[in-house]
Design a protein around this motif. Structure first.
Motif, mmCIF file in Angstrom:
data_model
loop_
_atom_site.group_PDB
_atom_site.id
_atom_site.type_symbol
_atom_site.label_atom_id
_atom_site.label_comp_id
_atom_site.label_asym_id
_atom_site.label_seq_id
_atom_site.Cartn_x
_atom_site.Cartn_y
_atom_site.Cartn_z
ATOM 1 N N GLU A 16 44.764 33.330 30.505
ATOM 2 C CA GLU A 16 45.325 34.527 31.135
ATOM 3 C C GLU A 16 44.382 35.718 30.974
ATOM 4 O O GLU A 16 44.213 36.517 31.896
ATOM 5 N N GLN A 17 43.770 35.839 29.802
ATOM 6 C CA GLN A 17 42.834 36.933 29.565
ATOM 7 C C GLN A 17 41.570 36.765 30.411
ATOM 8 O O GLN A 17 41.064 37.725 30.990
ATOM 9 N N VAL A 18 41.082 35.533 30.505
ATOM 10 C CA VAL A 18 39.891 35.268 31.312
ATOM 11 C C VAL A 18 40.194 35.521 32.792
ATOM 12 O O VAL A 18 39.399 36.143 33.505
ATOM 13 N N LEU A 22 38.535 38.063 35.700
ATOM 14 C CA LEU A 22 38.069 37.631 37.021
ATOM 15 C C LEU A 22 38.713 38.459 38.130
ATOM 16 O O LEU A 22 38.065 38.803 39.116
ATOM 17 N N VAL A 23 39.989 38.767 37.977
ATOM 18 C CA VAL A 23 40.710 39.552 38.978
ATOM 19 C C VAL A 23 40.128 40.973 39.075
ATOM 20 O O VAL A 23 40.122 41.572 40.141
ATOM 21 N N ASP A 24 39.586 41.469 37.995
ATOM 22 C CA ASP A 24 39.055 42.828 37.931
ATOM 23 C C ASP A 24 37.655 42.890 38.564
ATOM 24 O O ASP A 24 36.681 43.308 37.941
ATOM 25 N N VAL A 25 37.555 42.497 39.834
ATOM 26 C CA VAL A 25 36.254 42.350 40.500
ATOM 27 C C VAL A 25 35.479 43.660 40.632
ATOM 28 O O VAL A 25 34.251 43.634 40.659
ATOM 29 N N GLU A 26 36.169 44.782 40.710
ATOM 30 C CA GLU A 26 35.453 46.058 40.832
ATOM 31 C C GLU A 26 34.556 46.330 39.627
ATOM 32 O O GLU A 26 33.617 47.112 39.719
ATOM 33 N N ARG A 27 34.833 45.673 38.517
ATOM 34 C CA ARG A 27 34.059 45.898 37.296
ATOM 35 C C ARG A 27 32.922 44.885 37.114
ATOM 36 O O ARG A 27 32.245 44.904 36.089
ATOM 37 N N ILE A 28 32.682 44.022 38.107
ATOM 38 C CA ILE A 28 31.596 43.045 38.002
ATOM 39 C C ILE A 28 30.257 43.703 37.648
ATOM 40 O O ILE A 28 29.514 43.170 36.822
ATOM 41 N N PRO A 29 29.913 44.872 38.209
ATOM 42 C CA PRO A 29 28.628 45.481 37.833
ATOM 43 C C PRO A 29 28.482 45.779 36.342
ATOM 44 O O PRO A 29 27.368 45.927 35.845
ATOM 45 N N GLU A 30 29.592 45.829 35.604
ATOM 46 C CA GLU A 30 29.518 46.062 34.163
ATOM 47 C C GLU A 30 28.951 44.851 33.427
ATOM 48 O O GLU A 30 28.402 44.993 32.332
ATOM 49 N N TRP A 31 29.124 43.668 33.981
ATOM 50 C CA TRP A 31 28.639 42.471 33.289
ATOM 51 C C TRP A 31 27.597 41.678 34.084
ATOM 52 O O TRP A 31 27.037 40.707 33.576
ATOM 53 N N SER A 32 27.329 42.071 35.304
ATOM 54 C CA SER A 32 26.329 41.396 36.126
ATOM 55 C C SER A 32 25.316 42.420 36.624
ATOM 56 O O SER A 32 25.638 43.250 37.482
ATOM 57 N N VAL A 141 34.760 39.808 28.771
ATOM 58 C CA VAL A 141 36.120 39.360 28.441
ATOM 59 C C VAL A 141 36.466 39.749 27.012
ATOM 60 O O VAL A 141 37.526 40.328 26.746
ATOM 61 N N LEU A 142 35.567 39.446 26.073
ATOM 62 C CA LEU A 142 35.855 39.697 24.671
ATOM 63 C C LEU A 142 36.006 41.188 24.365
ATOM 64 O O LEU A 142 36.840 41.565 23.535
ATOM 65 N N GLU A 143 35.234 42.031 25.028
ATOM 66 C CA GLU A 143 35.305 43.477 24.770
ATOM 67 C C GLU A 143 36.459 44.171 25.478
ATOM 68 O O GLU A 143 36.899 45.231 25.033
ATOM 69 N N ASN A 144 36.960 43.603 26.577
ATOM 70 C CA ASN A 144 37.954 44.309 27.390
ATOM 71 C C ASN A 144 39.315 43.635 27.514
ATOM 72 O O ASN A 144 40.264 44.288 27.921
#
Length: 146
Positions: A16-18, A22-32, A141-144
């Motif tokens: 569920e956390q993972v 994934l659903v939080d796609v707007e934040r992809i630039p934070e990890w990619s 995932v681990l930080e947020n």
């Protein structure tokens, strides 16, 4: 013909956390680092992203892509490329499998560029993408979400 690559890694977080990450796609630039901008253009009734426009830069080459996402329960997400300046097609998926330590994330991607690229270069780029996703997404995932 599209070239496919896959990878699997484990995150010490619940499925569920993972999935929430994934659903939080707007934040992809934070990890990619290759994703420069991500905008959700439409959503499903449950609020999950349906069509997503992304601006990316890989090896000095920029591309703007529109992808359609599909969500199956809380264990599977896939995307299909609808528009791109640089790619004929792209498909991918994340499958989440509960483990005793958290979640096994199974990632598969298939890409076909519009211009010819040596297969070895494309394969190397895809493998690097999987490594970067493993590292960046796991940390995100681990930080947020944990």
């Amino acid at each position: 013909m599209a070239l496919s690559v896959s990878g699997e890694f484990e995150i010490e977080a619940s499925p569920e956390q993972v999935m929430a990450a994934l659903v939080d796609v707007e934040r992809i630039p934070e990890w990619s680092a290759v994703h420069k901008k991500v905008v959700v253009e439409s959503r499903f009734d449950d609020g999950r992203p349906r069509t997503v426009r992304m601006t990316l830069a890989v090896l000095g080459v920029s591309d703007t892509q529109l992808a359609e996402h599909k969500w199956i329960d809380d264990e599977h997400m896939s995307w299909t490329l609808l528009e791109s300046e640089k790619q004929k097609c792209q498909e991918g998926e994340y499958r989440l499998v509960p483990t005793s330590r958290g979640t096994s994330v199974q990632l598969t991607m298939a890409v076909e560029p519009k211009v010819w690229v040596p297969k070895s270069v494309l394969r190397q780029g895809q493998k690097q993408a999987v490594r970067l996703i493993r590292k960046g997404f796991t940390q995100f995932v681990l930080e947020n979400y944990v």
